[in-house]
Motif scaffolding. Sequence first.
Motif, PDB file in Angstrom:
ATOM      1  N   ASP A 245      67.247  36.939-102.108  1.00 16.83           N
ATOM      2  CA  ASP A 245      67.922  35.795-102.734  1.00 16.83           C
ATOM      3  C   ASP A 245      69.375  35.815-102.276  1.00 16.83           C
ATOM      4  O   ASP A 245      70.143  36.710-102.628  1.00 16.83           O
ATOM      5  CB  ASP A 245      67.852  35.901-104.259  1.00 16.83           C
ATOM      6  CG  ASP A 245      66.421  35.836-104.773  1.00 16.83           C
ATOM      7  OD1 ASP A 245      65.623  35.092-104.174  1.00 16.83           O
ATOM      8  OD2 ASP A 245      66.109  36.535-105.762  1.00 16.83           O
ATOM      9  N   ILE A 246      69.764  34.835-101.482  1.00 18.72           N
ATOM     10  CA  ILE A 246      71.117  34.785-100.929  1.00 18.72           C
ATOM     11  C   ILE A 246      72.051  34.187-101.977  1.00 18.72           C
ATOM     12  O   ILE A 246      71.915  33.033-102.379  1.00 18.72           O
ATOM     13  CB  ILE A 246      71.154  33.951 -99.644  1.00 18.72           C
ATOM     14  CG1 ILE A 246      70.127  34.470 -98.645  1.00 18.72           C
ATOM     15  CG2 ILE A 246      72.555  33.975 -99.053  1.00 18.72           C
ATOM     16  CD1 ILE A 246      70.349  35.896 -98.238  1.00 18.72           C
ATOM     17  N   ASP A 247      73.024  34.989-102.425  1.00 16.99           N
ATOM     18  CA  ASP A 247      73.971  34.523-103.439  1.00 16.99           C
ATOM     19  C   ASP A 247      75.362  35.046-103.106  1.00 16.99           C
ATOM     20  O   ASP A 247      75.628  35.418-101.953  1.00 16.99           O
ATOM     21  CB  ASP A 247      73.523  34.983-104.835  1.00 16.99           C
ATOM     22  CG  ASP A 247      73.183  36.464-104.881  1.00 16.99           C
ATOM     23  OD1 ASP A 247      73.773  37.227-104.094  1.00 16.99           O
ATOM     24  OD2 ASP A 247      72.314  36.866-105.682  1.00 16.99           O
ATOM     25  N   ILE A 260      64.173  34.880 -96.306  1.00 15.12           N
ATOM     26  CA  ILE A 260      65.111  34.236 -97.213  1.00 15.12           C
ATOM     27  C   ILE A 260      64.312  33.536 -98.307  1.00 15.12           C
ATOM     28  O   ILE A 260      63.674  32.522 -98.077  1.00 15.12           O
ATOM     29  CB  ILE A 260      66.014  33.239 -96.481  1.00 15.12           C
ATOM     30  CG1 ILE A 260      66.725  33.925 -95.322  1.00 15.12           C
ATOM     31  CG2 ILE A 260      67.012  32.633 -97.453  1.00 15.12           C
ATOM     32  CD1 ILE A 260      67.544  35.129 -95.743  1.00 15.12           C
ATOM     33  N   SER A 262      65.596  32.446-101.362  1.00 15.08           N
ATOM     34  CA  SER A 262      66.386  31.351-101.934  1.00 15.08           C
ATOM     35  C   SER A 262      67.808  31.470-101.432  1.00 15.08           C
ATOM     36  O   SER A 262      68.253  32.549-101.025  1.00 15.08           O
ATOM     37  CB  SER A 262      66.360  31.399-103.471  1.00 15.08           C
ATOM     38  OG  SER A 262      66.998  32.581-103.943  1.00 15.08           O
ATOM     39  N   ILE A 263      68.534  30.348-101.464  1.00 14.08           N
ATOM     40  CA  ILE A 263      69.913  30.321-100.978  1.00 14.08           C
ATOM     41  C   ILE A 263      70.801  29.699-102.047  1.00 14.08           C
ATOM     42  O   ILE A 263      70.596  28.555-102.453  1.00 14.08           O
ATOM     43  CB  ILE A 263      70.034  29.512 -99.671  1.00 14.08           C
ATOM     44  CG1 ILE A 263      69.158  30.134 -98.575  1.00 14.08           C
ATOM     45  CG2 ILE A 263      71.489  29.444 -99.224  1.00 14.08           C
ATOM     46  CD1 ILE A 263      69.139  29.334 -97.287  1.00 14.08           C
ATOM     47  N   GLU A 264      71.754  30.456-102.511  1.00 17.90           N
ATOM     48  CA  GLU A 264      72.708  29.952-103.492  1.00 17.90           C
ATOM     49  C   GLU A 264      74.000  29.501-102.823  1.00 17.90           C
ATOM     50  O   GLU A 264      74.634  28.557-103.251  1.00 17.90           O
ATOM     51  CB  GLU A 264      73.020  31.052-104.520  1.00 17.90           C
ATOM     52  CG  GLU A 264      74.012  30.627-105.593  1.00 17.90           C
ATOM     53  CD  GLU A 264      74.267  31.735-106.592  1.00 17.90           C
ATOM     54  OE1 GLU A 264      75.454  32.045-106.857  1.00 17.90           O
ATOM     55  OE2 GLU A 264      73.282  32.293-107.105  1.00 17.90           O
ATOM     56  N   ILE A 266      75.675  28.892 -98.812  1.00 17.36           N
ATOM     57  CA  ILE A 266      75.376  28.819 -97.388  1.00 17.36           C
ATOM     58  C   ILE A 266      76.302  29.697 -96.570  1.00 17.36           C
ATOM     59  O   ILE A 266      75.955  30.139 -95.475  1.00 17.36           O
ATOM     60  CB  ILE A 266      75.462  27.350 -96.908  1.00 17.36           C
ATOM     61  CG1 ILE A 266      74.763  27.193 -95.545  1.00 17.36           C
ATOM     62  CG2 ILE A 266      76.911  26.919 -96.856  1.00 17.36           C
ATOM     63  CD1 ILE A 266      73.286  27.452 -95.590  1.00 17.36           C
ATOM     64  N   SER A 268      76.974  32.693 -96.854  1.00 18.61           N
ATOM     65  CA  SER A 268      76.410  34.013 -96.624  1.00 18.61           C
ATOM     66  C   SER A 268      75.540  34.065 -95.392  1.00 18.61           C
ATOM     67  O   SER A 268      75.302  35.139 -94.843  1.00 18.61           O
ATOM     68  CB  SER A 268      75.570  34.433 -97.846  1.00 18.61           C
ATOM     69  OG  SER A 268      76.323  34.365 -99.021  1.00 18.61           O
ATOM     70  N   LEU A 269      75.053  32.895 -94.940  1.00 16.57           N
ATOM     71  CA  LEU A 269      74.140  32.882 -93.806  1.00 16.57           C
ATOM     72  C   LEU A 269      74.852  32.740 -92.467  1.00 16.57           C
ATOM     73  O   LEU A 269      74.191  32.754 -91.423  1.00 16.57           O
ATOM     74  CB  LEU A 269      73.167  31.695 -93.973  1.00 16.57           C
ATOM     75  CG  LEU A 269      72.069  31.904 -95.010  1.00 16.57           C
ATOM     76  CD1 LEU A 269      71.258  30.628 -95.152  1.00 16.57           C
ATOM     77  CD2 LEU A 269      71.172  33.069 -94.647  1.00 16.57           C
ATOM     78  N   CYS A 275      66.101  35.593 -89.027  1.00 15.44           N
ATOM     79  CA  CYS A 275      65.828  35.321 -90.439  1.00 15.44           C
ATOM     80  C   CYS A 275      64.804  34.211 -90.536  1.00 15.44           C
ATOM     81  O   CYS A 275      64.780  33.306 -89.692  1.00 15.44           O
ATOM     82  CB  CYS A 275      67.102  34.856 -91.131  1.00 15.44           C
ATOM     83  SG  CYS A 275      67.846  36.090 -92.145  1.00 15.44           S
ATOM     84  N   ALA A 277      62.837  31.590 -93.584  1.00  7.77           N
ATOM     85  CA  ALA A 277      62.714  31.198 -94.995  1.00  7.77           C
ATOM     86  C   ALA A 277      61.329  31.539 -95.474  1.00  7.77           C
ATOM     87  O   ALA A 277      60.347  31.504 -94.735  1.00  7.77           O
ATOM     88  CB  ALA A 277      62.983  29.695 -95.144  1.00  7.77           C
TER      89      ALA A 277
END
Length: 278
Positions: A245-247, A260, A262-264, A266, A268-269, A275, A277
């Motif tokens: 979970d990208i936060d 990936i 979830s993405i909280e 952007i 961070s990416l 990578c 999803a």
Amino acid sequence: MAGAGRDKDDRPVGEWPAITENDWYAFAIISAILTAVAVVAAFAWIFCDGFDPEADPKLAQTLAPFGVAFFAVVTFCTAGWRGSINTRQANQSESEGRAKLLQEGAKLLGETGKDAHISAGITTLGVLVSGSDKGYARQAMDLLADFIEDHMSRTHANRHRPQISGVMQNGDRNGVNTEREIVFDYTDPGRDDGDDEPTYWYYIPGFKMIHYQSGEFEKDVHYNLNDLKNVKFRHTQLVDWGPIDIDDRFYRCRFRRCDIASIETIISLLGANNCRAK
């Protein structure tokens, strides 16, 4: 740093208060005085009008059980007082033993260059970390945290890291987190990452917050990255962690062979590669 006596009384609010050593001493003195007064009063009542060989022995026999009861109360209170003294002395001896363990563990941990001594120091402090006295457990955790900060803040390539991680994990589970933040950083402007081996980081429990700067953070089978909320990554490469979970824990990180979930945020990416999803 927590004092040695902190958190020793974990008694629930509704539990009856304990009778202290001073209370038992007061009960023993009061009961002894009352018993003496009762004996004198009984003696005066029986023999104040002279000795009656027929009535007085019967009266004395009638009052005798009450005298026995009074003496039993005195004996009970005295035994409680002595028991409290013995308990205090035992607790004091146990506390002194913990203090010696803490001192010995700190001494062994400070013997840099003597790996066997350092391992023995970690083991010694681990006894306190797993013990019931949270005051000493916190002090032991703080000593281990100092060692980590002094010897592992720029690299985790330290032979004692797995042993310390295990002890710190036990402390974290027992509720004696150090409440400290630490930074693991090997940002060297003159270092060529293309030519040198990367810096590998590991998760070390027991800290309020851990900041990882650059380097690589590979999958650890003992932890799920999504459950680690006390970590921050900056310019770090994360490898083989599966669904993530990208936060806001991640800032300009790279993800290799990760899913990936979830993405909280952007940001961070940025720079992510390999990578996908989920």
